[in-house]
Design a protein around this motif. Sequence first.
Motif, short mmCIF file in Angstrom:
data_model
loop_
_atom_site.label_atom_id
_atom_site.label_comp_id
_atom_site.label_asym_id
_atom_site.label_seq_id
_atom_site.Cartn_x
_atom_site.Cartn_y
_atom_site.Cartn_z
N SER A 42 1.00 -1.12 -0.02
CA SER A 42 -0.16 0.00 -0.08
C SER A 42 0.77 1.16 0.10
O SER A 42 1.82 1.20 0.61
N ILE A 44 -0.35 3.73 1.58
CA ILE A 44 -0.67 4.36 2.87
C ILE A 44 -1.32 5.74 2.68
O ILE A 44 -1.49 6.37 3.79
N SER A 50 -5.01 3.46 3.54
CA SER A 50 -4.82 3.41 4.79
C SER A 50 -5.65 2.33 5.55
O SER A 50 -5.40 1.65 6.63
N ALA A 53 -4.45 -0.87 4.75
CA ALA A 53 -3.12 -1.24 5.87
C ALA A 53 -3.32 -1.54 6.97
O ALA A 53 -2.87 -2.69 7.79
N GLU A 54 -4.73 -0.91 7.70
CA GLU A 54 -4.94 -1.05 8.95
C GLU A 54 -5.55 -2.67 9.27
O GLU A 54 -5.23 -3.39 10.21
N LEU A 57 -2.78 -5.14 8.83
CA LEU A 57 -2.32 -5.42 10.18
C LEU A 57 -3.06 -6.09 11.33
O LEU A 57 -2.52 -7.09 12.13
N LEU A 63 3.11 -5.65 6.18
CA LEU A 63 2.65 -4.25 5.33
C LEU A 63 3.98 -4.05 4.63
O LEU A 63 5.16 -3.90 5.34
N VAL A 65 4.98 -0.77 2.55
CA VAL A 65 4.60 0.53 2.01
C VAL A 65 5.37 1.00 0.83
O VAL A 65 6.68 0.91 0.93
N VAL A 84 -1.72 8.74 11.46
CA VAL A 84 -1.93 7.50 10.76
C VAL A 84 -1.07 7.19 9.81
O VAL A 84 -0.42 6.22 9.69
N ARG A 87 2.14 6.23 11.85
CA ARG A 87 2.04 4.77 12.35
C ARG A 87 2.08 3.78 11.40
O ARG A 87 2.80 2.72 12.11
N LEU A 88 1.46 3.80 10.33
CA LEU A 88 1.43 2.40 9.33
C LEU A 88 2.80 2.47 8.92
O LEU A 88 3.43 1.45 8.78
N ALA A 92 5.16 -0.74 9.15
CA ALA A 92 5.59 -1.58 8.01
C ALA A 92 6.82 -2.43 8.12
O ALA A 92 7.85 -2.05 8.82
#
Length: 164
Positions: A42, A44, A50, A53-54, A57, A63, A65, A84, A87-88, A92
């Motif tokens: 993604s 993200i 996003s 991706a969430e 997880l 993940l 990115v 967000v 955090r992602l 990853a």
Amino acid sequence: MIAIAVTGHLDLTEASVPLVRDALREVLRPFAGDEGGLTGVSCIAQGADSLFAEVVLELGGRLVVVVPARDYRQEQVEPEHAVVFDRLAEAADEVLVLDHPSANRAAYEDANRVLLGRAERLVAVWNGEPPSGKGGGTADAVSEARAAGLPVDVVWPTGAARRG
């Protein structure tokens, strides 16, 4: 293990977010139990990327990115999405930053190519509208995936809508 990429609309309405999240969970859950697990690929971005991706997880997947350009975080990530995004990116397993100095049409088109090149399947959070002509958008990624023979799962639950 299966790698699934995402493309989708950035501008989902607030009411669409839980609908899309639930639909993504339903599409991805069967792959989470695959031998070796699920890898989500993604960019993200705000919205569909996003949410996907969430959910990856949440389902215990890994993940990857893809960041379209070196200045993407500073120039393209809206302040309300920055927490967000960060955090992602932190969660990853791998973050690929493409070698474009700035996020432009070429960077987004390359990001789509990288996403599709890393995936065995594409999930598209897409209302089915044709390409905008700007390049690098959701409909463009769906067309490229189909042309490459990748299976495409279109996610657009009843009640989903775009802002504006």
